[in-house]
Motif scaffolding. Structure first.
Motif, PDB file in Angstrom:
ATOM      1  N   ALA A   1       0.869  -1.263  -0.010  1.00 23.21           N
ATOM      2  CA  ALA A   1      -0.008  -0.177  -0.002  1.00 23.21           C
ATOM      3  C   ALA A   1       0.754   1.169  -0.088  1.00 23.21           C
ATOM      4  CB  ALA A   1      -1.092  -0.268   1.224  1.00 23.21           C
ATOM      5  N   ASP A   2       2.022   1.220   0.544  1.00 28.46           N
ATOM      6  CA  ASP A   2       2.902   2.452   0.863  1.00 28.46           C
ATOM      7  C   ASP A   2       3.717   2.692  -0.580  1.00 28.46           C
ATOM      8  OD1 ASP A   2       5.040   0.392   0.701  1.00 28.46           O
ATOM      9  OD2 ASP A   2       5.594   1.159   2.602  1.00 28.46           O
TER      10      ASP A   2
ATOM     11  N   ASN B   1       2.331   3.395  -3.197  1.00 25.58           N
ATOM     12  CA  ASN B   1       1.593   4.380  -4.129  1.00 25.58           C
ATOM     13  C   ASN B   1       1.246   4.001  -5.611  1.00 25.58           C
ATOM     14  OD1 ASN B   1       0.160   6.731  -4.211  1.00 25.58           O
ATOM     15  ND2 ASN B   1       1.746   7.709  -5.188  1.00 25.58           N
TER      16      ASN B   1
ATOM     17  N   LYS C   1      -1.722   2.646  -7.773  1.00 21.91           N
ATOM     18  CA  LYS C   1      -3.221   2.457  -7.552  1.00 21.91           C
ATOM     19  C   LYS C   1      -3.930   1.926  -8.620  1.00 21.91           C
ATOM     20  CE  LYS C   1      -3.153   6.347  -4.333  1.00 21.91           C
ATOM     21  NZ  LYS C   1      -3.827   7.897  -3.996  1.00 21.91           N
TER      22      LYS C   1
ATOM     23  N   GLY D   1       1.172  -2.686   4.413  1.00 18.47           N
ATOM     24  CA  GLY D   1      -0.053  -2.870   3.948  1.00 18.47           C
ATOM     25  C   GLY D   1      -0.095  -3.539   2.739  1.00 18.47           C
TER      26      GLY D   1
ATOM     27  N   ARG E   1      -2.627  -3.584  -1.003  1.00 17.29           N
ATOM     28  CA  ARG E   1      -3.695  -3.311  -2.135  1.00 17.29           C
ATOM     29  C   ARG E   1      -3.560  -4.214  -3.162  1.00 17.29           C
ATOM     30  NH1 ARG E   1      -2.007   1.832  -3.121  1.00 17.29           N
ATOM     31  NH2 ARG E   1      -3.424   2.866  -1.835  1.00 17.29           N
TER      32      ARG E   1
END
Length: 385
Positions: free
Chosen positions: A136-137, A139, A141, A219, A221
């Motif tokens: 997640a860190d 970046n 997306k 984290g 994503r």
């Protein structure tokens, strides 16, 4: 050779009295007067301890209880070890992974003179989700944000790596657009993000490594693969035509409240030879359907063997005519499914036709020269579609 060793492994006999007694308790069920399976069958599957082996065992146990059929499961940890018994007619059905597609395409382990494109058909295949996960860190997306990022691949594992390349193709990227890092093992690759040695990779949504990343300071994503992006899907399917859109609700950082639109492929793929008796395949898939309530609770994902999910395209190879006959009777098979099957069969047929041409051109040449010649013929065949 690996496949030879795998074939010498002892066979496991699956009976109603001995298999899965610790996994599930099934009630006795009367033998169907309409469905008559053979008295004995042999299946090949992934190795002992795998999801494919557990699922094959659960289905075999149900067949034993309902129909009195004794099933021998021949496990192997290698793609060739799982496929060889089927090709040599020592196995009636195989519970395979992505080697089904590789074998039909004549690529990776199956691009050597000994193999080439195999004329295989699917009976059914459980949907299994697959996605790109990132820290997640980092970046990242969207899939396009992967450009220039550290992407973890598994050395010597085309089954994983081809799927990762398909995701990149969706975004108009290739492996050259990312910082591809090869890690020596699957476990080492998947845990590389938590160690901050990579920013993204791809896998299923439930391995322990992705949960560890989700709970780490970095984290997790999962990157969305929008079903409405037709151009992206066309690029993806050019790399991996067995993928289809899928909304996943189970996995690390994923829930019913926080679903993710990723991909589904089929694992295990219940596979047969194209020439397998249509009546046997029809009877088998009918039995698979009739015993669903007996095996559906064996593992968390077994409910996905319902034929409304497992009996529809896309899948690694065309569906067998015997399976299609039953799926039509159940009202599952549509004109759209048939159109997909016709296109997939045409792709397989042009590859099979291209193989002897490549073999003839490469006569007397080295294996390295043969690989180049086959790839040329393979691409010419695919470009003709």
């Amino acid at each position: 050779m690996i496949h030879s060793l795998a074939l010498r492994r002892p066979l496991l006999t699956v009976t109603a009295a001995t298999v899965l007694t610790t996994m599930m308790t099934l009630g006795a069920t009367a033998v169907s007067a309409e469905t008559e399976l053979p008295d004995t069958m042999t299946w090949s599957s992934y190795d002992v301890g795998s999801a494919g082996y557990a699922e094959a065992s659960a289905i075999a146990d149900a067949f034993g209880k309902k129909y009195g059929t004794r099933v021998r499961i021949q496990p192997s940890g290698s793609a060739i070890g799982r496929l060889q018994p089927l090709i040599s007619e020592r196995a009636d059905f195989s519970f395979l992974a992505t080697e089904t597609f590789f074998a039909a395409e004549g690529i990776h382990d199956f691009s050597t003179r000994r193999w080439g494109p195999q004329d295989l058909r699917a009976v059914a295949g459980r949907p299994s989700s697959f996605g790109i996960f990132t820290a997640a860190d980092a970046n990242i997306k969207t899939l396009k944000d992967l450009k220039g990022k550290r992407f973890a691949y598994v050395a010597g594992n085309p089954s994983i790596n081809v799927k990762c390349d398909a995701f990149l193709a969706f975004a108009g990227l290739t492996r050259d657009d990312v910082e591809a890092i090869m890690f020596p093992t699957y476990g080492n690759t998947m845990s590389s993000l938590a160690r901050n040695e990579a920013d993204a990779s791809c896998t299923t949504t439930t391995p322990s490594h992705v949960y560890e990343l989700a709970e780490s300071p970095r984290g997790i994503r999962w990157l969305e693969v929008p079903a409405e992006d037709k151009e992206g899907w066309a690029r993806l399917k050019a790399v991996a035509p067995f993928f289809q859109p899928y909304t996943e609700t189970i996995g690390a950082g994923i829930s019913k409240e926080n679903p993710v639109d990723i991909l589904a492929y089929r694992y295990p793929v219940l596979t047969v030879r194209a020439e397998t008796d249509p009546e046997l395949v029809y009877t088998f898939i009918k039995a698979l359907d009739e015993t669903y309530d007996m095996y559906k609770d064996a593992t968390a994902v077994m409910p996905r063997w319902r034929l409304s999910e497992a009996g529809t395209p896309a899948i690694d190879v065309p569906f067998h005519a015997g399976a299609i006959r039953y799926l039509k009777e159940k009202g599952i098979w549509t004109e759209e499914h048939q159109a997909w099957n016709d296109q997939r069969t045409e792709r397989l047929n042009v590859l099979i036709a291209a193989w002897p041409k490549a073999m003839a051109e490469a006569d007397g040449k080295s294996d390295d020269e043969f690989a180049v010649i086959w790839e040329k013929h393979r691409m010419e065949a695919l470009n003709s579609l």
